[in-house]
Design a protein around this motif. Structure first.
Motif, PDB file in Angstrom:
ATOM      1  N   GLN A  21     -12.987  18.564   1.900  1.00 37.77           N
ATOM      2  CA  GLN A  21     -13.606  17.261   1.730  1.00 37.77           C
ATOM      3  C   GLN A  21     -13.984  16.603   3.040  1.00 37.77           C
ATOM      4  OE1 GLN A  21     -10.245  17.674   0.866  1.00 37.77           O
ATOM      5  NE2 GLN A  21      -9.060  15.900   1.454  1.00 37.77           N
ATOM      6  N   TRP A  88     -19.188  22.769  -5.066  1.00 36.97           N
ATOM      7  CA  TRP A  88     -17.903  22.074  -5.002  1.00 36.97           C
ATOM      8  C   TRP A  88     -18.160  20.576  -5.095  1.00 36.97           C
ATOM      9  CZ3 TRP A  88     -12.915  23.648  -5.112  1.00 36.97           C
ATOM     10  CH2 TRP A  88     -12.684  25.027  -5.009  1.00 36.97           C
ATOM     11  N   TYR A  90     -16.420  16.647  -5.229  1.00 35.01           N
ATOM     12  CA  TYR A  90     -15.285  15.823  -4.819  1.00 35.01           C
ATOM     13  C   TYR A  90     -15.496  14.407  -5.305  1.00 35.01           C
ATOM     14  CZ  TYR A  90     -14.718  19.768  -1.686  1.00 35.01           C
ATOM     15  OH  TYR A  90     -14.575  21.030  -1.190  1.00 35.01           O
ATOM     16  N   ASN A  96     -10.773  11.063  -1.907  1.00 35.55           N
ATOM     17  CA  ASN A  96     -11.794  11.900  -2.564  1.00 35.55           C
ATOM     18  C   ASN A  96     -11.358  12.341  -3.959  1.00 35.55           C
ATOM     19  OD1 ASN A  96     -13.422  11.717  -0.322  1.00 35.55           O
ATOM     20  ND2 ASN A  96     -12.770  13.676   0.542  1.00 35.55           N
ATOM     21  N   GLY A 166     -10.995  18.786  -5.035  1.00 29.55           N
ATOM     22  CA  GLY A 166     -12.267  18.955  -5.698  1.00 29.55           C
ATOM     23  C   GLY A 166     -12.223  20.013  -6.788  1.00 29.55           C
TER      24      GLY A 166
END
Length: 693
Positions: A21, A88, A90, A96, A166
């Motif tokens: 992230q 991906w 988040y 996040n 995530g």
């Protein structure tokens, strides 16, 4: 939509992988994939299209102009298009771990009614997070909210909790948002649970929501462009080939082309890509490498490849470009205005470099003969930067030649000093062969050029090396020539070849008007080791015909020794063109057609000789040839024809005179050939023969 692509170079320092992230970039390697650079995305709820199943679509493109609404009672299903790459995702916030859903809704019903609105976020039908919104403030058309008031679209915010690590939406999968409402409708003072009946309804608005400035959407972080990349190659190389990141300031012009290949891909598809930019900056990092950067591409400069944008940009760098590390940056702008910058490893223009080649016109085959000295010229060029002298030592690896051979000798065994980029020298290698059987000679000759320069400690170190391979071929001191004959000076119409006589029909007529001359161009190739002259003899020629031979370069007629024309000296493995002029006879009694047999002999060894054959044919102002017929068969063949049947065919007539004006020609009936020629011999100068086969 107009899509522009711009190619730019900045350096970022981050190196985290795509699923981390932290907002940073990974260092480019080969291949130089774009690093993860997380951006805040809005994924809008919009009306579906033909590519997405469901009640609505999840898209990166902001809706415009079209309001949509649907009842949540019974469930609504919003889906993205299938991902074109792994993505991906988040959440937002300091950890996040929060994905926000902002949704416009309208809960209508009598006072006291309630509703539960359940929302589920999924990836490939796997639940990621779910939240339920409890509503107890219905509005009723014609009254105030909660008291029978007028209803309007009300924004509600829902926060999905996800892992701070995530989650991944795999290539080919979809992001899915399910919304389902359960309504308890208060009717006439009596409570009851209904699906929107008895005057209760829960409606979701999406698209460009009417009478509001907003949209229904998800807010999250991702990098949909993380599979984008740029590579550096020489022109003609493949994407999968290793990149070429070192270049030389003083390379030859044809070797100074750098091809940048951009492959820009968004997990959301091609429509998410708005602009691509490439820049190459000088070692100082403040200015672009040349006026060609940054480079802006229009739509047609790039091609669509599996929903990505792929394109090439070839840059010819200027001779003598300053050495150093040049930074290469790819920037991509998506439809939401995110500018994602990714760093390539860059390219290096080096201080030291050399090029090893053969001078123009030099054969890449080294010829040798017993007891002779062979020599070959090379060309070396300092391709590095100014102010960086090198000493280039030429080398043939030890044990290349049999022990009976003399050691190869360079004209400057101590090396060749090249003080600046762009300077060159021409080393000469000499090899003496023994007067003996040479069957143990190598098939290839390997030659190295090694460049040395002083380092910071004053020591001479090798800074560059180049290698070249030459074929080796044993030849006689003198050899039979290789001869080719052409009808035109441009050498487009070949009619004879001493090495491939079967490739040409020697009986095919080559027409010469009786008042003109035939001109042919004869290439003589000296296949021997030593310089040689060649003697030309016309062994066969029709009665009454004459010929002369000229040097086509100078136009001078060749010297004649007895019955032979003698060529100028022709160096080993070089070609000299002769012009052969053939004169038809003046007497009508002499032969109209006949074959020429030209013999070409080595003066150094008269046993080494070659022959060529072709046919000449005299005409008298008219030339008629059968070139097609209506019944098929070989060219010039009529039939088979049955009795009483007829056949038609075309005859091509060429006026070979040089007189100005048009003439009418009489086509003589072959059946009356004898009768007509008795009356007027000028009607024909050939014989017709019709055979019943």
């Amino acid at each position: 939509m107009h899509i522009a692509v711009f190619l730019t170079t900045l350096m970022l320092l981050s190196t985290l992988p795509v699923h981390n992230q932290t907002d940073s970039l990974r260092e480019a390697s080969s291949p130089s994939y774009v690093p993860a650079n997380l951006q805040s995305y809005k994924l809008y709820l919009d009306s579906p299209n033909e590519t997405v199943n469901g009640d609505g679509m999840i898209t990166t493109k902001e809706p415009s102009g079209s309001h949509e609404e649907a009842s949540a009672v019974g469930g609504l299903d919003f889906r993205s298009a299938e991902m074109f790459n792994d993505l991906w995702i988040y959440g937002q916030g300091s950890s996040n771990d929060q994905i926000e859903l902002k949704v416009y809704l309208k809960f209508e019903g009598p006072d006291g009614s309630t509703a539960d609105l359940t929302m589920v976020l999924e990836s490939d039908n796997e639940e990621i997070s779910s939240e339920t919104l409890e509503l107890d403030d219905p509005c009723e058309s014609g009254g105030l909210i909660g008291q029978g008031g007028d209803c309007s679209w009300t924004p509600s915010e829902v926060f999905f909790s996800i892992s701070s690590d995530g989650f991944k939406v795999e290539k080919g999968s979809q992001i899915k948002l399910s919304i389902d409402a359960s309504v308890t409708c208060q009717t006439g003072g009596q409570g009851g649970i209904g699906g929107g009946g008895d005057g209760c309804e829960l409606t979701i608005a999406y698209g460009d929501v009417e009478q509001t400035p907003g949209t229904s959407h998800l807010e999250l972080k991702a990098n949909a462009l993380s599979d984008s990349s740029v590579k550096v190659h020489q022109p003609g190389m493949l994407w999968t080939d290793p990149e070429v990141t070192e270049w030389e300031p003083y390379q030859w012009a044809e070797n100074r082309d750098i091809e940048f290949t951009v492959d820009v891909r968004s997990a959301f598809g091609r429509d998410d890509i708005q602009r691509v930019e490439l820049d190459l900056t000088k070692p100082s990092g403040t200015n672009s490498a040349s006026s060609d950067f940054p480079k802006l591409f229009e739509d047609d400069d790039l091609r669509l490849d599996n929903n990505g944008l792929v394109g090439n940009f070839t840059w010819t760098y200027p001779e003598g470009i300053a050495p150093g590390q040049y930074n290469l940056t790819l920037q991509v702008t998506d439809v939401q205005g995110h500018v994602l910058t990714y760093n390539h490893m860059g390219i290096q223009f080096v201080n030291h470099g050399i090029d090893l080649s053969l001078p123009v016109g030099t054969s890449d085959t080294l010829l040798y003969a017993p007891g002779q000295v062979s020599s070959v010229d090379f060309q070396i060029r300092h391709t590095g930067a100014q102010g960086n002298p090198v000493n280039v030592v030429m080398e043939v690896p030890p044990n290349t030649f049999p022990s009976s051979w003399s050691d190869p000798i360079w004209d400057k065994p101590q090396g060749y000093e090249l003080s600046d980029g762009g300077e060159f020298a021409k080393p000469i290698l000499s090899i003496e062969t023994p007067e003996a059987d040479l069957s143990d000679a190598p098939e290839l000759l390997e030659v190295f050029a090694r460049a040395y320069a002083e380092n910071e400690n004053g020591l001479s170190v090798e800074v560059a090396v180049e290698r070249i391979l030459l074929d080796m071929e044993e030849v006689g001191v003198y050899s039979k020539p290789r001869v080719s004959v052409y009808e035109d000076e441009a050498h487009q119409k070949q009619i004879a070849d001493s090495e491939r006589p079967e490739a040409f029909d020697s009986s095919l007529s080559h027409y010469i008007d009786s008042k003109d001359k035939g001109v042919y161009f004869m290439d003589i190739f000296n296949a021997g080791f030593d310089t040689d002259t060649f003697r030309i003899l016309m062994k066969e020629i029709p009665l009454g015909w004459q010929y002369e031979v000229f040097d086509n370069t100078t136009g001078a007629i060749l010297d004649k020794e007895s019955q032979y024309y003698v060529t100028p000296s022709i160096a080993s493995h070089e070609i000299l063109t002769m012009k052969l002029e053939v004169y038809p006879p003046s007497s009508r009694d002499d032969a109209d057609i006949g074959m020429l047999n030209v013999e070409i002999l080595s003066t150094g060894d008269s046993e080494r000789k070659a022959e060529v054959f072709f046919t000449v044919h005299r005409t008298f102002g008219i030339l008629a040839e059968v070139f097609a017929d209506s019944d098929g068969g070989d060219l010039g063949t009529i039939g088979p024809i049955s009795p009483t049947d007829t056949a038609t065919f075309d005859i091509r007539i060429t006026d070979s005179t040089d007189e100005i004006g048009e003439r009418r020609w009489l086509i003589v009936n072959p059946a009356r050939l004898d009768e007509n020629t008795d009356l007027n011999p000028a009607y024909a100068s050939w014989n017709f023969e019709i055979t019943d086969s």
